[in-house]
Motif scaffolding. Sequence first.
Motif, PDB file in Angstrom:
ATOM      1  N   ALA A  38      37.476  44.490  43.499  1.00 58.23           N
ATOM      2  CA  ALA A  38      36.494  44.337  42.422  1.00 58.23           C
ATOM      3  C   ALA A  38      37.020  43.378  41.365  1.00 58.23           C
ATOM      4  CB  ALA A  38      36.153  45.684  41.809  1.00 58.23           C
ATOM      5  N   GLY A  39      37.244  42.137  41.762  1.00 57.17           N
ATOM      6  CA  GLY A  39      37.616  41.104  40.808  1.00 57.17           C
ATOM      7  C   GLY A  39      38.897  41.367  40.048  1.00 57.17           C
ATOM      8  N   GLY A  40      39.874  41.970  40.698  1.00 55.67           N
ATOM      9  CA  GLY A  40      41.141  42.257  40.043  1.00 55.67           C
ATOM     10  C   GLY A  40      41.155  43.545  39.256  1.00 55.67           C
ATOM     11  N   ALA A  41      40.001  44.233  39.164  1.00 57.80           N
ATOM     12  CA  ALA A  41      39.926  45.492  38.406  1.00 57.80           C
ATOM     13  C   ALA A  41      40.264  46.702  39.250  1.00 57.80           C
ATOM     14  CB  ALA A  41      38.525  45.660  37.816  1.00 57.80           C
ATOM     15  N   GLY A  42      40.461  46.532  40.544  1.00 58.08           N
ATOM     16  CA  GLY A  42      40.750  47.642  41.444  1.00 58.08           C
ATOM     17  C   GLY A  42      39.961  47.487  42.728  1.00 58.08           C
ATOM     18  N   TYR A  43      39.696  48.601  43.377  1.00 58.31           N
ATOM     19  CA  TYR A  43      38.979  48.627  44.651  1.00 58.31           C
ATOM     20  C   TYR A  43      37.906  49.713  44.589  1.00 58.31           C
ATOM     21  CZ  TYR A  43      42.982  45.977  46.424  1.00 58.31           C
ATOM     22  OH  TYR A  43      43.963  45.034  46.611  1.00 58.31           O
ATOM     23  N   GLU A  44      36.892  49.555  45.443  1.00 56.69           N
ATOM     24  CA  GLU A  44      35.853  50.567  45.536  1.00 56.69           C
ATOM     25  C   GLU A  44      35.424  50.715  46.986  1.00 56.69           C
ATOM     26  OE1 GLU A  44      32.495  49.259  43.260  1.00 56.69           O
ATOM     27  OE2 GLU A  44      32.467  47.275  44.181  1.00 56.69           O
ATOM     28  N   VAL A  45      34.837  51.866  47.292  1.00 56.45           N
ATOM     29  CA  VAL A  45      34.227  52.089  48.592  1.00 56.45           C
ATOM     30  C   VAL A  45      32.768  51.654  48.497  1.00 56.45           C
ATOM     31  CG1 VAL A  45      33.603  53.784  50.344  1.00 56.45           C
ATOM     32  CG2 VAL A  45      35.751  54.019  49.089  1.00 56.45           C
ATOM     33  N   VAL A  46      32.332  50.864  49.463  1.00 53.92           N
ATOM     34  CA  VAL A  46      30.943  50.429  49.512  1.00 53.92           C
ATOM     35  C   VAL A  46      30.370  50.766  50.885  1.00 53.92           C
ATOM     36  CG1 VAL A  46      31.217  48.610  47.792  1.00 53.92           C
ATOM     37  CG2 VAL A  46      31.627  48.085  50.192  1.00 53.92           C
ATOM     38  N   ALA A  47      29.038  50.785  50.964  1.00 53.49           N
ATOM     39  CA  ALA A  47      28.357  51.144  52.207  1.00 53.49           C
ATOM     40  C   ALA A  47      27.180  50.203  52.439  1.00 53.49           C
ATOM     41  CB  ALA A  47      27.870  52.585  52.149  1.00 53.49           C
ATOM     42  N   ARG A  48      26.824  50.057  53.711  1.00 45.84           N
ATOM     43  CA  ARG A  48      25.640  49.268  54.070  1.00 45.84           C
ATOM     44  C   ARG A  48      25.108  49.760  55.407  1.00 45.84           C
ATOM     45  NH1 ARG A  48      25.057  42.635  53.992  1.00 45.84           N
ATOM     46  NH2 ARG A  48      22.808  42.655  53.563  1.00 45.84           N
ATOM     47  N   ALA A  49      23.797  49.741  55.550  1.00 45.93           N
ATOM     48  CA  ALA A  49      23.175  50.130  56.808  1.00 45.93           C
ATOM     49  C   ALA A  49      23.097  48.928  57.749  1.00 45.93           C
ATOM     50  CB  ALA A  49      21.778  50.684  56.548  1.00 45.93           C
ATOM     51  N   LEU A  50      23.173  49.209  59.037  1.00 50.65           N
ATOM     52  CA  LEU A  50      23.009  48.210  60.087  1.00 50.65           C
ATOM     53  C   LEU A  50      21.919  48.710  61.030  1.00 50.65           C
ATOM     54  CD1 LEU A  50      26.789  47.778  61.029  1.00 50.65           C
ATOM     55  CD2 LEU A  50      25.537  46.544  59.254  1.00 50.65           C
ATOM     56  N   ASP A  51      21.124  47.789  61.564  1.00 52.68           N
ATOM     57  CA  ASP A  51      20.082  48.225  62.498  1.00 52.68           C
ATOM     58  C   ASP A  51      20.675  48.472  63.880  1.00 52.68           C
ATOM     59  OD1 ASP A  51      20.322  45.756  63.808  1.00 52.68           O
ATOM     60  OD2 ASP A  51      18.552  44.892  62.850  1.00 52.68           O
ATOM     61  N   ALA A  52      19.820  48.828  64.820  1.00 57.98           N
ATOM     62  CA  ALA A  52      20.297  49.193  66.155  1.00 57.98           C
ATOM     63  C   ALA A  52      20.995  48.047  66.863  1.00 57.98           C
ATOM     64  CB  ALA A  52      19.126  49.699  67.003  1.00 57.98           C
ATOM     65  N   VAL A  60      24.359  46.115  49.863  1.00 59.88           N
ATOM     66  CA  VAL A  60      25.670  46.764  49.816  1.00 59.88           C
ATOM     67  C   VAL A  60      25.700  47.640  48.564  1.00 59.88           C
ATOM     68  CG1 VAL A  60      28.145  46.399  49.622  1.00 59.88           C
ATOM     69  CG2 VAL A  60      26.768  44.850  51.019  1.00 59.88           C
ATOM     70  N   ARG A  61      26.047  48.899  48.728  1.00 55.10           N
ATOM     71  CA  ARG A  61      25.975  49.852  47.617  1.00 55.10           C
ATOM     72  C   ARG A  61      27.354  50.466  47.350  1.00 55.10           C
ATOM     73  NH1 ARG A  61      20.595  50.935  46.620  1.00 55.10           N
ATOM     74  NH2 ARG A  61      19.146  50.258  48.262  1.00 55.10           N
ATOM     75  N   ALA A  62      27.701  50.570  46.096  1.00 58.59           N
ATOM     76  CA  ALA A  62      28.960  51.218  45.717  1.00 58.59           C
ATOM     77  C   ALA A  62      28.846  52.723  45.937  1.00 58.59           C
ATOM     78  CB  ALA A  62      29.287  50.920  44.263  1.00 58.59           C
ATOM     79  N   VAL A  63      29.870  53.299  46.558  1.00 56.57           N
ATOM     80  CA  VAL A  63      29.897  54.733  46.851  1.00 56.57           C
ATOM     81  C   VAL A  63      30.875  55.454  45.927  1.00 56.57           C
ATOM     82  CG1 VAL A  63      30.454  56.424  48.645  1.00 56.57           C
ATOM     83  CG2 VAL A  63      29.243  54.322  49.248  1.00 56.57           C
ATOM     84  N   SER A  64      31.973  54.794  45.588  1.00 56.28           N
ATOM     85  CA  SER A  64      33.024  55.400  44.765  1.00 56.28           C
ATOM     86  C   SER A  64      33.113  54.701  43.416  1.00 56.28           C
ATOM     87  CB  SER A  64      34.376  55.289  45.475  1.00 56.28           C
ATOM     88  OG  SER A  64      34.849  53.949  45.429  1.00 56.28           O
ATOM     89  N   GLY A  65      33.945  55.246  42.559  1.00 59.04           N
ATOM     90  CA  GLY A  65      34.349  54.528  41.362  1.00 59.04           C
ATOM     91  C   GLY A  65      35.487  53.582  41.696  1.00 59.04           C
ATOM     92  N   LEU A  66      36.025  52.914  40.696  1.00 59.28           N
ATOM     93  CA  LEU A  66      37.136  51.992  40.908  1.00 59.28           C
ATOM     94  C   LEU A  66      38.432  52.765  41.130  1.00 59.28           C
ATOM     95  CD1 LEU A  66      36.469  49.186  38.284  1.00 59.28           C
ATOM     96  CD2 LEU A  66      36.142  49.070  40.762  1.00 59.28           C
ATOM     97  N   GLU A  67      39.211  52.312  42.095  1.00 58.61           N
ATOM     98  CA  GLU A  67      40.503  52.906  42.420  1.00 58.61           C
ATOM     99  C   GLU A  67      41.583  51.834  42.290  1.00 58.61           C
ATOM    100  OE1 GLU A  67      40.749  55.987  42.776  1.00 58.61           O
ATOM    101  OE2 GLU A  67      38.721  56.620  43.286  1.00 58.61           O
ATOM    102  N   PRO A  68      42.830  52.239  41.969  1.00 60.56           N
ATOM    103  CA  PRO A  68      43.886  51.233  41.794  1.00 60.56           C
ATOM    104  C   PRO A  68      44.422  50.669  43.105  1.00 60.56           C
ATOM    105  CG  PRO A  68      44.755  53.432  41.426  1.00 60.56           C
ATOM    106  CD  PRO A  68      43.268  53.586  41.592  1.00 60.56           C
ATOM    107  N   PHE A  69      44.012  51.240  44.240  1.00 58.73           N
ATOM    108  CA  PHE A  69      44.499  50.796  45.546  1.00 58.73           C
ATOM    109  C   PHE A  69      43.332  50.857  46.527  1.00 58.73           C
ATOM    110  CE2 PHE A  69      45.946  55.099  44.395  1.00 58.73           C
ATOM    111  CZ  PHE A  69      44.965  55.818  45.052  1.00 58.73           C
ATOM    112  N   ALA A  70      43.500  50.240  47.687  1.00 56.14           N
ATOM    113  CA  ALA A  70      42.450  50.266  48.702  1.00 56.14           C
ATOM    114  C   ALA A  70      42.207  51.698  49.168  1.00 56.14           C
ATOM    115  CB  ALA A  70      42.841  49.385  49.886  1.00 56.14           C
ATOM    116  N   PRO A  71      40.964  52.197  49.095  1.00 52.34           N
ATOM    117  CA  PRO A  71      40.714  53.611  49.390  1.00 52.34           C
ATOM    118  C   PRO A  71      40.753  53.979  50.867  1.00 52.34           C
ATOM    119  CG  PRO A  71      39.059  52.697  47.892  1.00 52.34           C
ATOM    120  CD  PRO A  71      39.818  51.548  48.460  1.00 52.34           C
ATOM    121  N   VAL A  72      40.644  53.016  51.787  1.00 55.00           N
ATOM    122  CA  VAL A  72      40.695  53.238  53.244  1.00 55.00           C
ATOM    123  C   VAL A  72      39.752  54.386  53.637  1.00 55.00           C
ATOM    124  CG1 VAL A  72      42.195  53.437  55.249  1.00 55.00           C
ATOM    125  CG2 VAL A  72      43.115  52.514  53.124  1.00 55.00           C
ATOM    126  N   PRO A  73      38.442  54.154  53.595  1.00 57.93           N
ATOM    127  CA  PRO A  73      37.491  55.241  53.817  1.00 57.93           C
ATOM    128  C   PRO A  73      37.219  55.520  55.284  1.00 57.93           C
ATOM    129  CG  PRO A  73      36.313  53.229  53.369  1.00 57.93           C
ATOM    130  CD  PRO A  73      37.781  52.901  53.262  1.00 57.93           C
TER     131      PRO A  73
END
Length: 201
Positions: A38-52, A60-73
Amino acid sequence: GPRDPGGIPFATGPEEERWARVAAAPAGGFVAVWSRSAGGAGYEVVARALDAGGEPFGSVRAVSGLEPFAPVPDVACGGGGCLAAWRADGAGGGDLQGRFLTPAGEPAGAGPFPLAGGPGMEFLPRLAPDGKGYALTWLVQDAAGRALRRARVDSSGQAIPPGGVVLGSGETFCADPALAAWSGLVSIPVIMAQPTFLALH
C-alpha cells in the motif's frame, strides 16, 4: 496443456501483488485473495472474483486493514459464502484474523475478526470447507519451536476450540502446511517437517 499459456492477469498496477490463493465459489466462478503493498504504508489483503473461465470481474476490494508485513492469506468457500484468513500484527509477531466474503469476493460483516492469538507468532493459515463451517490449520512459532495447530471456524467466525489443538510441536523446521476436509468429520493437514512430510489427522 494450459488454456491460456501466458496466463490471465487479474491484478496489475504499481504496487507489489503476491501470495495469491484461489477458491471455487459456491455458485460458480472463483474468489481470489492476495497480499498487496500500500504505497509504503504497509500491506493489505485484497479480494477479487473471477468468472468460470478465470477472467476477473468486479473491483479489487480491501479485506483487511493495513499490516506491517505481507499477510500471506488463504481463502475457502462453502455454504453460500467464503472465508479469508491471514496473519495480522500481534503481540508475538503475528495473530490470525479472518473475514467472511460473499461469492462475489465482497467483504461481508462489520470487519475482520480474531481467529487465533497468543505469545507466539501465528502464521500461514490454511482453510478448507468441511460442510459445517471451515477447517483451519496454521503454524505457531515460539520459544519451543514451531507447532502446527488445528481448529474449526463456525458460521459466526468463532474458532473452536479457542487457540486450536496442537497436532505437532517442537519441530526444528516445518513449513508449507496444506489442508483438506471432508463431511465435517475429518480434516487432514500436511506439513513439510525436517526431514520429511507429515500427515496429521
